[in-house]
Design a protein around this motif. Sequence first.
Motif, PDB file in Angstrom:
ATOM      1  N   LEU A  32       0.814  -1.214   0.000  1.00 37.08           N
ATOM      2  CA  LEU A  32       0.000   0.000   0.000  1.00 37.08           C
ATOM      3  C   LEU A  32       0.849   1.266   0.000  1.00 37.08           C
ATOM      4  N   TYR A  33       2.027   1.169   0.619  1.00 39.35           N
ATOM      5  CA  TYR A  33       2.881   2.359   0.732  1.00 39.35           C
ATOM      6  C   TYR A  33       4.315   1.899   0.932  1.00 39.35           C
ATOM      7  N   ARG A  34       5.213   2.585   0.236  1.00 40.12           N
ATOM      8  CA  ARG A  34       6.640   2.265   0.390  1.00 40.12           C
ATOM      9  C   ARG A  34       7.436   3.554   0.211  1.00 40.12           C
ATOM     10  N   ASN A  35       8.453   3.752   1.055  1.00 45.09           N
ATOM     11  CA  ASN A  35       9.266   4.964   0.943  1.00 45.09           C
ATOM     12  C   ASN A  35      10.641   4.725   1.549  1.00 45.09           C
ATOM     13  N   ASP A  36      11.666   4.854   0.736  1.00 46.00           N
ATOM     14  CA  ASP A  36      13.041   4.790   1.242  1.00 46.00           C
ATOM     15  C   ASP A  36      13.696   6.166   1.227  1.00 46.00           C
ATOM     16  N   GLY A  70      18.587  17.699   4.278  1.00 47.02           N
ATOM     17  CA  GLY A  70      18.210  18.975   4.869  1.00 47.02           C
ATOM     18  C   GLY A  70      16.786  19.395   4.591  1.00 47.02           C
ATOM     19  N   GLU A  71      16.078  18.659   3.679  1.00 48.26           N
ATOM     20  CA  GLU A  71      14.706  18.997   3.355  1.00 48.26           C
ATOM     21  C   GLU A  71      13.724  18.230   4.250  1.00 48.26           C
ATOM     22  N   ILE A  72      12.533  18.808   4.396  1.00 51.80           N
ATOM     23  CA  ILE A  72      11.480  18.133   5.155  1.00 51.80           C
ATOM     24  C   ILE A  72      10.933  16.983   4.303  1.00 51.80           C
ATOM     25  N   PRO A  73      10.827  15.774   4.855  1.00 52.64           N
ATOM     26  CA  PRO A  73      10.418  14.610   4.053  1.00 52.64           C
ATOM     27  C   PRO A  73       8.955  14.684   3.635  1.00 52.64           C
ATOM     28  N   GLU A  74       8.670  14.138   2.463  1.00 55.72           N
ATOM     29  CA  GLU A  74       7.298  13.996   2.000  1.00 55.72           C
ATOM     30  C   GLU A  74       6.776  12.604   2.363  1.00 55.72           C
ATOM     31  N   GLY A  75       5.457  12.481   2.360  1.00 56.94           N
ATOM     32  CA  GLY A  75       4.868  11.172   2.610  1.00 56.94           C
ATOM     33  C   GLY A  75       4.188  11.043   3.953  1.00 56.94           C
ATOM     34  N   PHE A  76       4.469  11.974   4.881  1.00 56.19           N
ATOM     35  CA  PHE A  76       3.822  11.939   6.188  1.00 56.19           C
ATOM     36  C   PHE A  76       2.649  12.921   6.212  1.00 56.19           C
ATOM     37  N   ASN A  77       1.612  12.549   6.907  1.00 52.84           N
ATOM     38  CA  ASN A  77       0.452  13.434   7.059  1.00 52.84           C
ATOM     39  C   ASN A  77       0.525  14.259   8.327  1.00 52.84           C
ATOM     40  N   LYS A  78       1.456  13.914   9.207  1.00 51.13           N
ATOM     41  CA  LYS A  78       1.639  14.656  10.461  1.00 51.13           C
ATOM     42  C   LYS A  78       3.126  14.784  10.731  1.00 51.13           C
ATOM     43  N   HIS A  99      22.888   6.225   2.710  1.00 51.01           N
ATOM     44  CA  HIS A  99      21.450   5.986   2.624  1.00 51.01           C
ATOM     45  C   HIS A  99      20.732   7.210   3.186  1.00 51.01           C
ATOM     46  N   ILE A 100      19.528   7.466   2.687  1.00 52.63           N
ATOM     47  CA  ILE A 100      18.753   8.608   3.155  1.00 52.63           C
ATOM     48  C   ILE A 100      17.805   8.169   4.272  1.00 52.63           C
ATOM     49  N   TRP A 101      17.805   8.980   5.334  1.00 51.70           N
ATOM     50  CA  TRP A 101      16.990   8.683   6.507  1.00 51.70           C
ATOM     51  C   TRP A 101      16.218   9.939   6.928  1.00 51.70           C
ATOM     52  N   SER A 106      13.954   4.883   8.037  1.00 51.33           N
ATOM     53  CA  SER A 106      13.854   4.763   6.585  1.00 51.33           C
ATOM     54  C   SER A 106      13.233   3.415   6.208  1.00 51.33           C
ATOM     55  N   ASP A 107      13.094   3.223   4.895  1.00 51.52           N
ATOM     56  CA  ASP A 107      12.643   1.951   4.316  1.00 51.52           C
ATOM     57  C   ASP A 107      11.280   1.519   4.865  1.00 51.52           C
ATOM     58  N   LEU A 108      10.331   2.444   4.850  1.00 54.35           N
ATOM     59  CA  LEU A 108       8.977   2.143   5.303  1.00 54.35           C
ATOM     60  C   LEU A 108       8.256   1.297   4.258  1.00 54.35           C
ATOM     61  N   ARG A 109       7.541   0.304   4.747  1.00 58.24           N
ATOM     62  CA  ARG A 109       6.724  -0.519   3.853  1.00 58.24           C
ATOM     63  C   ARG A 109       5.453  -0.922   4.591  1.00 58.24           C
TER      64      ARG A 109
END
Length: 351
Positions: free
Chosen positions: A38-42, A49-57, A70-72, A208-211
């Motif tokens: 349903l959702y994956r993001n590494d 230095g940027e604010i990550p996308e993909g979170f609603n809060k 690796h990016i975290w 990182s590496d959300l699935r």
Amino acid sequence: MRRVVRLFVGISLFSALILAGGLVTGTSRPFAPGDKVLYRNDFRNCPVGEIPEGFNKIDGAVECVKFNNHIWVANSAAAGMELGKKIDLGAGDFSIDFNVVPRDAGEFNFFLYENDEKGWDKKVIPKSKLTFYQCGVNLEGVGFLKKIKDCYEKPQHVALQVRRGQMRFYINGKRAVAIPWKLEKGKGVTGFGFEHRFRADPYGYLISDLRVAKYTKAEAKPTPEQVGIIVRKTSEGSMLTVPEKVLFDFNKFILKPEAKKALDVVADYIRSHPARQIVVTGYTDNIGTDAYNLRLSLQRAQSVADYLMDCGKVDPKLFKIVGKGKANPIADNATEEGRAKNRRVEIRLIR
């Protein structure tokens, strides 16, 4: 006797079952993620230095960082952070896994949100909060699970699996705990969150590496053999042999908490193999007096039958309870291994 057995009805944590060949527990079952992602993001496309996308809060100062090529995602201030992902997961049959790198001794939490009239992220599901603290792992409502040796600056894989009425957490591929899972009617999982606030150093925990995935096929229940029960066909029907250590502590006749798992499987087997009579027979080794062993074997057989009747909902009129003490050994009583095999309960299903 039945009142004693009922004390254990609410205890369903399956800690370990022992086979003749040694200890086999649920921790040996590997994590298998859901097959429908349903959702994956590494976060590979998130600039440092940027604010990550993909979170609603996003509560607090959070940014993408690079660590070991690796990016975290991490908190960038000592005030800590809370991150939330809104995703409808229903009441079960889903998995969530991710990697986390502990870099300070503070507290890091992962948890599930439950639908609430105040909002999707306003209520945390009880007993869903997994906490890392000084390389120790705890689960809310359960307690300490394990200590991870030399965890700092190293990725730890965390996985949650909700299937077949169970919530299971895995750490680095091994199951750390399984507890019962049941939401109130009308409730469901609306998302998940991360929190790092208590004793939070900047960049203290990296994620990182959300699935996130759903299971599209139901999980099969364990077979008797998988929980340490020997099944043999007979001319009358079938016989199930349950070793002592699956059911009882040495010299005791009160069922161990983990015996529920095995006897629930037995009850399922009985329902799928109808019998006109069920003979439950207890056996001991040859240590002790004949009178003591006969009494203990009968008490053990009664405990098993009581559970199958009271909790397994098997018709009480089908049962015959027998205690045979040291009779009919199936192994040499001259060795401890042989005596352990002789201490057993046999359940004969007569067609």
